[in-house]
Design a protein around this motif. Structure first.
Motif, PDB file in Angstrom:
ATOM      1  N   ALA A   1       0.836  -1.213   0.000  1.00  0.00           N
ATOM      2  CA  ALA A   1       0.000   0.000   0.000  1.00  0.00           C
ATOM      3  C   ALA A   1       0.869   1.260   0.000  1.00  0.00           C
ATOM      4  N   GLU A   2       2.095   1.157   0.506  1.00  0.00           N
ATOM      5  CA  GLU A   2       2.972   2.336   0.486  1.00  0.00           C
ATOM      6  C   GLU A   2       3.446   2.678  -0.919  1.00  0.00           C
ATOM      7  N   GLY A   3       3.422   1.701  -1.808  1.00  0.00           N
ATOM      8  CA  GLY A   3       3.931   1.942  -3.161  1.00  0.00           C
ATOM      9  C   GLY A   3       2.846   2.023  -4.225  1.00  0.00           C
ATOM     10  N   PHE A   4       1.674   1.462  -3.941  1.00  0.00           N
ATOM     11  CA  PHE A   4       0.622   1.389  -4.967  1.00  0.00           C
ATOM     12  C   PHE A   4      -0.671   1.983  -4.414  1.00  0.00           C
ATOM     13  N   LYS A   5      -1.195   2.956  -5.138  1.00  0.00           N
ATOM     14  CA  LYS A   5      -2.452   3.592  -4.689  1.00  0.00           C
ATOM     15  C   LYS A   5      -3.624   2.606  -4.840  1.00  0.00           C
ATOM     16  N   PRO A   6      -4.626   2.667  -3.939  1.00  0.00           N
ATOM     17  CA  PRO A   6      -5.766   1.747  -4.078  1.00  0.00           C
ATOM     18  C   PRO A   6      -6.578   2.066  -5.331  1.00  0.00           C
ATOM     19  N   TYR A   7      -7.132   1.030  -5.929  1.00  0.00           N
ATOM     20  CA  TYR A   7      -7.958   1.207  -7.126  1.00  0.00           C
ATOM     21  C   TYR A   7      -9.417   1.154  -6.686  1.00  0.00           C
ATOM     22  N   PRO A   8     -10.195   2.196  -6.974  1.00  0.00           N
ATOM     23  CA  PRO A   8     -11.571   2.212  -6.471  1.00  0.00           C
ATOM     24  C   PRO A   8     -12.475   1.247  -7.231  1.00  0.00           C
ATOM     25  N   LEU A   9     -13.158   0.389  -6.504  1.00  0.00           N
ATOM     26  CA  LEU A   9     -14.075  -0.590  -7.115  1.00  0.00           C
ATOM     27  C   LEU A   9     -15.417  -0.538  -6.397  1.00  0.00           C
ATOM     28  N   GLY A  10     -16.499  -0.393  -7.141  1.00  0.00           N
ATOM     29  CA  GLY A  10     -17.826  -0.449  -6.523  1.00  0.00           C
ATOM     30  C   GLY A  10     -18.446  -1.819  -6.727  1.00  0.00           C
ATOM     31  N   GLY A  11     -19.716  -1.979  -6.354  1.00  0.00           N
ATOM     32  CA  GLY A  11     -20.407  -3.273  -6.448  1.00  0.00           C
ATOM     33  C   GLY A  11     -20.445  -3.805  -7.871  1.00  0.00           C
ATOM     34  N   ASP A  12     -20.760  -2.928  -8.857  1.00  0.00           N
ATOM     35  CA  ASP A  12     -20.846  -3.383 -10.250  1.00  0.00           C
ATOM     36  C   ASP A  12     -19.502  -3.916 -10.733  1.00  0.00           C
ATOM     37  N   GLU A  13     -18.466  -3.192 -10.368  1.00  0.00           N
ATOM     38  CA  GLU A  13     -17.124  -3.600 -10.805  1.00  0.00           C
ATOM     39  C   GLU A  13     -16.767  -4.961 -10.212  1.00  0.00           C
ATOM     40  N   LYS A  14     -17.178  -5.159  -8.967  1.00  0.00           N
ATOM     41  CA  LYS A  14     -16.854  -6.450  -8.343  1.00  0.00           C
ATOM     42  C   LYS A  14     -17.535  -7.592  -9.097  1.00  0.00           C
ATOM     43  N   ASN A  15     -18.791  -7.374  -9.524  1.00  0.00           N
ATOM     44  CA  ASN A  15     -19.499  -8.415 -10.286  1.00  0.00           C
ATOM     45  C   ASN A  15     -18.818  -8.656 -11.626  1.00  0.00           C
ATOM     46  N   ALA A  16     -18.410  -7.569 -12.282  1.00  0.00           N
ATOM     47  CA  ALA A  16     -17.748  -7.717 -13.578  1.00  0.00           C
ATOM     48  C   ALA A  16     -16.439  -8.493 -13.414  1.00  0.00           C
ATOM     49  N   LEU A  17     -15.752  -8.210 -12.323  1.00  0.00           N
ATOM     50  CA  LEU A  17     -14.492  -8.926 -12.046  1.00  0.00           C
ATOM     51  C   LEU A  17     -14.750 -10.421 -11.918  1.00  0.00           C
ATOM     52  N   ALA A  18     -15.809 -10.760 -11.187  1.00  0.00           N
ATOM     53  CA  ALA A  18     -16.125 -12.182 -10.989  1.00  0.00           C
ATOM     54  C   ALA A  18     -16.332 -12.848 -12.345  1.00  0.00           C
ATOM     55  N   GLY A  19     -17.018 -12.138 -13.285  1.00  0.00           N
ATOM     56  CA  GLY A  19     -17.241 -12.694 -14.626  1.00  0.00           C
ATOM     57  C   GLY A  19     -15.916 -12.911 -15.342  1.00  0.00           C
TER      58      GLY A  19
END
Ligand code: GLY
Length: 367
Positions: free
Chosen positions: A305-323
């Protein structure tokens, strides 16, 4: 810069790392009688401008080479671009004894390796990786590929290069975010394959390491250590039927996230940035499924986390990721299989995780 090049292996793909590695290119070409039907150098627009002059300055064999140029980035990793290159090579009279030299990052070495593997049923090629990601991962191990649509690396061969030359000269030309992205592969090699490298890395905070000039002896030692781990995994299991899967640590969710970010173009992620996020998720799954202690999970998350910024993911993105995870080539019968760790440096491969566990891991990443 002091010349420190050393050879990591003398098997059929010699790998040179360190300053002065490029000075070995001509000798490898001579000793293996390569390029008798001419030499072709594959570049992208960037490496033509920034890296080709450096290569020409170090290798006399390259001065008469013909240049093949593609656009930079994943858009070039397609069958259409490969076909265009085969046609160019046919027009230029390339024969079975021609040599292809891939001068670029992971896209150029994956694409160039693929082009070489099929042209006239296979011609020799060399990898001269110019990005840190290429130097620590993509250029080593004989995986060649193009993408199928937006799904990465679905079409390709195992086809070993005749040599890999990992020279810090090129890293001086890299933007900071690309250096950071490549560093994720060094961290991956440590977490998945070598506790000693993880301890060496942890002696320094990630931002401090990333602010070192790439030619710094410590930075170079980290690259050489990671390349050695990768090479050992490849030697043990070239075709990835088992042990080589350790190199997929962080890549299952990482690939899906990268594909998602590129497809949506909302905030495209570099490969290593996605892998860093994937490693945090995989470490959480490692705690659930492989007994990774909380202390190590905290260390890994804090370090990354000190080297890489968090990537914002909402509910829709999480579902798309699962696919997208369904398409990951590590999956079998639609179930997601992960490379996890029971301790830093101790991998556990082929661990099945269900969608609920994966979703928990992504929530942990987002916390
Ligand atoms: N990039 C993972 C491998 O070469 O196996």
């Amino acid at each position: 810069m002091k010349l420190t090049a050393r050879i990591i292996t003398t098997d059929r793909t010699p790998i040179f790392t360190g300053s002065g590695s490029l000075l070995h290119v001509d000798r490898v070409i001579r000793s293996q009688h390569l390029g008798r039907d001419g030499i072709f150098i594959l570049v992208d627009k960037n490496t033509r401008k920034h890296c080709l002059p450096l290569l020409l300055g170090q290798s006399a064999s390259m001065t008469a080479a013909r240049i093949l140029e593609v656009d930079g980035g994943e858009v070039s990793k397609t069958l259409q671009v490969a076909e265009h290159l085969w046609n160019r090579m046919l027009d230029e009279g390339a024969g079975r004894q021609s040599l292809l030299v891939n001068l670029g990052g992971g896209v150029v070495s994956d694409l160039g390796g693929f082009v070489a593997s099929a042209y006239k049923r296979g011609i020799p090629y060399l990898n001269i990786p110019t990005s840190l990601m290429g130097q620590t991962d993509a250029a080593i191990g004989g995986k060649t590929s193009v993408n199928a649509g937006t799904i990465k690396n679905q079409v390709g061969f195992f086809y070993a290069s005749k040599g890999v030359f990992i020279d810090p000269l090129f890293l001086e030309t890299l933007p900071e975010n690309h250096l950071r992205s490549g560093f994720a592969e060094i961290i991956k090699c440590a977490l998945a394959g070598d506790a000693r490298l993880w301890r060496r890395l942890k002696n320094h905070r990630l931002p401090a390491l990333l602010s070192m000039p790439p030619g710094h002896p410590f930075f170079q030692a980290m690259i050489t250590h990671a390349v050695t781990i990768k090479h050992q995994a490849v030697v043990k299991d070239y075709r990835e039927t088992g042990y080589r899967k350790i190199l997929n640590f962080g890549h299952t969710i990482g690939h899906a996230l990268e594909t998602w970010s590129l497809g949506e173009s909302r905030q495209p992620l570099l490969h290593g940035e996605a892998v860093a996020a994937g490693m945090i998720c995989a470490s959480y799954l490692s705690k659930l499924k492989a007994g990774l202690p909380d202390r190590d999970l905290d260390d890994i998350r804090t370090y990354l986390a000190e080297g890489f910024k968090p990537y914002p993911l909402g509910g829709d993105e999480k579902n798309a990721l699962a696919g997208l995870l369904v398409h990951d080539k590590k999956n079998q019968q639609g179930r997601s299989r992960f490379t996890l760790i029971s301790r830093p440096g101790i991998p556990v491969i082929n661990v099945e995780c269900d969608p609920g566990e994966i979703s928990e891991a992504v929530d942990f990443y987002l916390q």
